[in-house]
Motif scaffolding. Structure first.
Motif, PDB file in Angstrom:
ATOM      1  N   PRO A   7       0.768  -1.239   0.000  1.00 20.01           N
ATOM      2  CA  PRO A   7       0.000   0.000   0.000  1.00 20.01           C
ATOM      3  C   PRO A   7       0.807   1.301   0.000  1.00 20.01           C
ATOM      4  O   PRO A   7       0.203   2.374   0.173  1.00 20.01           O
ATOM      5  CB  PRO A   7      -0.819  -0.114   1.279  1.00 20.01           C
ATOM      6  CG  PRO A   7       0.043  -0.897   2.204  1.00 20.01           C
ATOM      7  CD  PRO A   7       0.747  -1.894   1.328  1.00 20.01           C
ATOM      8  N   GLU A   8       2.107   1.266  -0.187  1.00 22.15           N
ATOM      9  CA  GLU A   8       2.868   2.510  -0.284  1.00 22.15           C
ATOM     10  C   GLU A   8       2.482   3.246  -1.566  1.00 22.15           C
ATOM     11  O   GLU A   8       2.567   2.684  -2.667  1.00 22.15           O
ATOM     12  CB  GLU A   8       4.371   2.224  -0.293  1.00 22.15           C
ATOM     13  CG  GLU A   8       5.216   3.469  -0.474  1.00 22.15           C
ATOM     14  CD  GLU A   8       6.684   3.165  -0.742  1.00 22.15           C
ATOM     15  OE1 GLU A   8       7.428   4.123  -1.017  1.00 22.15           O
ATOM     16  OE2 GLU A   8       7.070   1.990  -0.702  1.00 22.15           O
ATOM     17  N   VAL A   9       2.077   4.504  -1.431  1.00 17.76           N
ATOM     18  CA  VAL A   9       1.786   5.368  -2.583  1.00 17.76           C
ATOM     19  C   VAL A   9       2.495   6.703  -2.327  1.00 17.76           C
ATOM     20  O   VAL A   9       2.020   7.511  -1.530  1.00 17.76           O
ATOM     21  CB  VAL A   9       0.270   5.577  -2.773  1.00 17.76           C
ATOM     22  CG1 VAL A   9       0.010   6.450  -4.001  1.00 17.76           C
ATOM     23  CG2 VAL A   9      -0.444   4.241  -2.918  1.00 17.76           C
ATOM     24  N   PRO A  10       3.642   6.935  -2.954  1.00 17.17           N
ATOM     25  CA  PRO A  10       4.496   8.079  -2.603  1.00 17.17           C
ATOM     26  C   PRO A  10       4.051   9.399  -3.228  1.00 17.17           C
ATOM     27  O   PRO A  10       4.806  10.061  -3.953  1.00 17.17           O
ATOM     28  CB  PRO A  10       5.857   7.635  -3.133  1.00 17.17           C
ATOM     29  CG  PRO A  10       5.541   6.795  -4.322  1.00 17.17           C
ATOM     30  CD  PRO A  10       4.275   6.053  -3.955  1.00 17.17           C
ATOM     31  N   PHE A  11       2.814   9.799  -2.937  1.00 17.38           N
ATOM     32  CA  PHE A  11       2.291  11.077  -3.403  1.00 17.38           C
ATOM     33  C   PHE A  11       1.462  11.706  -2.292  1.00 17.38           C
ATOM     34  O   PHE A  11       0.887  11.004  -1.452  1.00 17.38           O
ATOM     35  CB  PHE A  11       1.413  10.884  -4.650  1.00 17.38           C
ATOM     36  CG  PHE A  11       2.163  10.489  -5.887  1.00 17.38           C
ATOM     37  CD1 PHE A  11       2.803  11.451  -6.660  1.00 17.38           C
ATOM     38  CD2 PHE A  11       2.250   9.159  -6.259  1.00 17.38           C
ATOM     39  CE1 PHE A  11       3.505  11.088  -7.804  1.00 17.38           C
ATOM     40  CE2 PHE A  11       2.945   8.781  -7.399  1.00 17.38           C
ATOM     41  CZ  PHE A  11       3.579   9.753  -8.177  1.00 17.38           C
ATOM     42  N   PRO A  12       1.361  13.037  -2.291  1.00 16.47           N
ATOM     43  CA  PRO A  12       0.555  13.715  -1.258  1.00 16.47           C
ATOM     44  C   PRO A  12      -0.940  13.463  -1.410  1.00 16.47           C
ATOM     45  O   PRO A  12      -1.423  13.024  -2.462  1.00 16.47           O
ATOM     46  CB  PRO A  12       0.886  15.203  -1.496  1.00 16.47           C
ATOM     47  CG  PRO A  12       2.126  15.225  -2.310  1.00 16.47           C
ATOM     48  CD  PRO A  12       2.098  13.981  -3.146  1.00 16.47           C
ATOM     49  N   ASP A  13      -1.677  13.781  -0.359  1.00 14.36           N
ATOM     50  CA  ASP A  13      -3.133  13.657  -0.380  1.00 14.36           C
ATOM     51  C   ASP A  13      -3.723  14.447  -1.545  1.00 14.36           C
ATOM     52  O   ASP A  13      -3.272  15.559  -1.864  1.00 14.36           O
ATOM     53  CB  ASP A  13      -3.739  14.201   0.915  1.00 14.36           C
ATOM     54  CG  ASP A  13      -3.343  13.400   2.144  1.00 14.36           C
ATOM     55  OD1 ASP A  13      -2.580  12.426   2.001  1.00 14.36           O
ATOM     56  OD2 ASP A  13      -3.788  13.760   3.257  1.00 14.36           O
ATOM     57  N   GLY A  14      -4.758  13.882  -2.167  1.00 11.48           N
ATOM     58  CA  GLY A  14      -5.530  14.615  -3.156  1.00 11.48           C
ATOM     59  C   GLY A  14      -4.794  15.004  -4.422  1.00 11.48           C
ATOM     60  O   GLY A  14      -5.183  15.969  -5.089  1.00 11.48           O
ATOM     61  N   THR A  15      -3.770  14.248  -4.791  1.00  9.38           N
ATOM     62  CA  THR A  15      -2.954  14.613  -5.959  1.00  9.38           C
ATOM     63  C   THR A  15      -3.669  14.354  -7.282  1.00  9.38           C
ATOM     64  O   THR A  15      -3.478  15.089  -8.252  1.00  9.38           O
ATOM     65  CB  THR A  15      -1.629  13.831  -5.940  1.00  9.38           C
ATOM     66  OG1 THR A  15      -0.909  14.139  -4.750  1.00  9.38           O
ATOM     67  CG2 THR A  15      -0.758  14.180  -7.146  1.00  9.38           C
ATOM     68  N   PHE A  16      -4.500  13.316  -7.356  1.00  9.17           N
ATOM     69  CA  PHE A  16      -4.967  12.826  -8.652  1.00  9.17           C
ATOM     70  C   PHE A  16      -6.473  12.963  -8.842  1.00  9.17           C
ATOM     71  O   PHE A  16      -7.256  12.855  -7.898  1.00  9.17           O
ATOM     72  CB  PHE A  16      -4.562  11.352  -8.815  1.00  9.17           C
ATOM     73  CG  PHE A  16      -3.083  11.142  -8.782  1.00  9.17           C
ATOM     74  CD1 PHE A  16      -2.299  11.405  -9.906  1.00  9.17           C
ATOM     75  CD2 PHE A  16      -2.459  10.706  -7.626  1.00  9.17           C
ATOM     76  CE1 PHE A  16      -0.930  11.228  -9.872  1.00  9.17           C
ATOM     77  CE2 PHE A  16      -1.081  10.529  -7.588  1.00  9.17           C
ATOM     78  CZ  PHE A  16      -0.319  10.785  -8.718  1.00  9.17           C
ATOM     79  N   ASP A  17      -6.855  13.158 -10.114  1.00 15.13           N
ATOM     80  CA  ASP A  17      -8.264  13.135 -10.509  1.00 15.13           C
ATOM     81  C   ASP A  17      -8.771  11.708 -10.662  1.00 15.13           C
ATOM     82  O   ASP A  17      -9.977  11.458 -10.537  1.00 15.13           O
ATOM     83  CB  ASP A  17      -8.450  13.845 -11.855  1.00 15.13           C
ATOM     84  CG  ASP A  17      -7.941  15.269 -11.847  1.00 15.13           C
ATOM     85  OD1 ASP A  17      -8.270  16.014 -10.904  1.00 15.13           O
ATOM     86  OD2 ASP A  17      -7.210  15.647 -12.788  1.00 15.13           O
ATOM     87  N   ALA A  18      -7.863  10.789 -10.999  1.00 16.10           N
ATOM     88  CA  ALA A  18      -8.245   9.392 -11.235  1.00 16.10           C
ATOM     89  C   ALA A  18      -7.093   8.482 -10.835  1.00 16.10           C
ATOM     90  O   ALA A  18      -5.922   8.830 -11.015  1.00 16.10           O
ATOM     91  CB  ALA A  18      -8.606   9.164 -12.699  1.00 16.10           C
TER      92      ALA A  18
END
Length: 274
Positions: free
Chosen positions: A95-106
């Motif tokens: 479950p590691e996802v190295p991006f900040p909260d709310g970065t993506f539309d999809a």
């Protein structure tokens, strides 16, 4: 779960070229439906998890999306970089996802959620990096697998070859049907969850499918076959030949040449909103 994730890292190490030649061609069928379900279009900021050779990312780029991608295997990530020049692809194990909260539309993932040790934790992280109202789309196999996914395992069973005790089952096995998959996604906090079953036929040369699915050590079936001696492999191959003969494509049908088989594939496609 940690043991399953460790097994997966060992399973896929060095397998990127064989996967790209074999199973990835079958999973390409779901690329369009997956991106459509997530609403990926020009200007969409999209994350693809489990990018493999980058086929989903390539189509998202073609649509004009701004794409980032993850894969747990460095070889897969390198293949994606080769196939999608300039792609922002990073090595990370869900479950590691190295991006900040709310970065993506999809956020999209093509046949990856069934390869993680903690699917619920992975979904929680995917929701975290989606903006409010952002879209999620994930595909997985119907489980237990049948047709294209199972023909090598079925050949082992027919040949009387026992399944190795030390190959761990996927923790996703209990979610490989529509209602359970929908419940899993909803329990991670997503709204408007829908799951549909998608079926198609994978037309392929049976010798190519044997080579990429059994002899190239791709997936657990390939691992199990690779542990057998030559005589046992020959027995499995004889049963495989018998089984795939039932899926033979007639000469000239659907534009296919003689000798090919049409193996059924059965998948689930989940879509949801943050």
């Amino acid at each position: 779960m940690a043991d399953f994730d460790l097994y997966e890292r060992e399973l896929w190490a060095g397998r990127a070229p064989a996967y790209e030649r074999g199973f990835a061609r079958m999973t390409r069928y779901m690329v369009g439906p997956l991106l459509d379900a997530a609403g990926v279009a020009a200007g969409t900021r999209v994350l693809e998890v489990g990018t493999g050779p980058g086929f989903v990312a390539a189509e998202a780029v073609r649509r004009g999306a701004e794409v980032s991608a993850l894969d747990a295997d460095p070889g897969m990530a390198e293949a994606a970089r080769r196939n999608v020049p300039g792609l922002d692809v990073r090595v990370a194990v869900l479950p590691e996802v190295p991006f900040p909260d709310g970065t993506f539309d999809a956020v999209v993932g093509n046949f990856v959620i069934n390869h993680v040790g903690a699917p619920d934790a992975a979904l929680t992280e995917l929701r975290r990096v989606l903006r409010p109202e952002g879209r999620l789309a994930l595909s997985c196999w119907v489980m237990p697998g049948v047709g294209a996914l199972a023909v090598v395992r079925d050949a082992m069973d027919a040949a009387g070859v026992p399944w190795p005790d030390d190959i761990p089952p996927s923790p996703f096995m209990e979610y490989g049907e529509a209602m359970a998959f929908r419940r899993l996604v909803a329990e991670a906090g997503f709204a408007d969850v829908a799951v549909e079953e998608v079926t198609w036929e994978h037309v392929v040369d049976p010798e190519e499918w044997w080579e990429t699915g059994a002899l190239s050590r791709v997936g657990s079936n390939g691992v199990a076959v690779s542990r057998q001696d030559a005589a046992t492999v020959a027995r499995i191959k004889a049963e495989y030949d018998r089984l795939v003969a039932g899926y033979a494509v007639p000469d000239g049908a659907d534009g296919a040449s003689g000798g090919q088989v049409a193996l059924p594939a059965h998948a689930l496609l989940a879509s949801a909103r943050h």
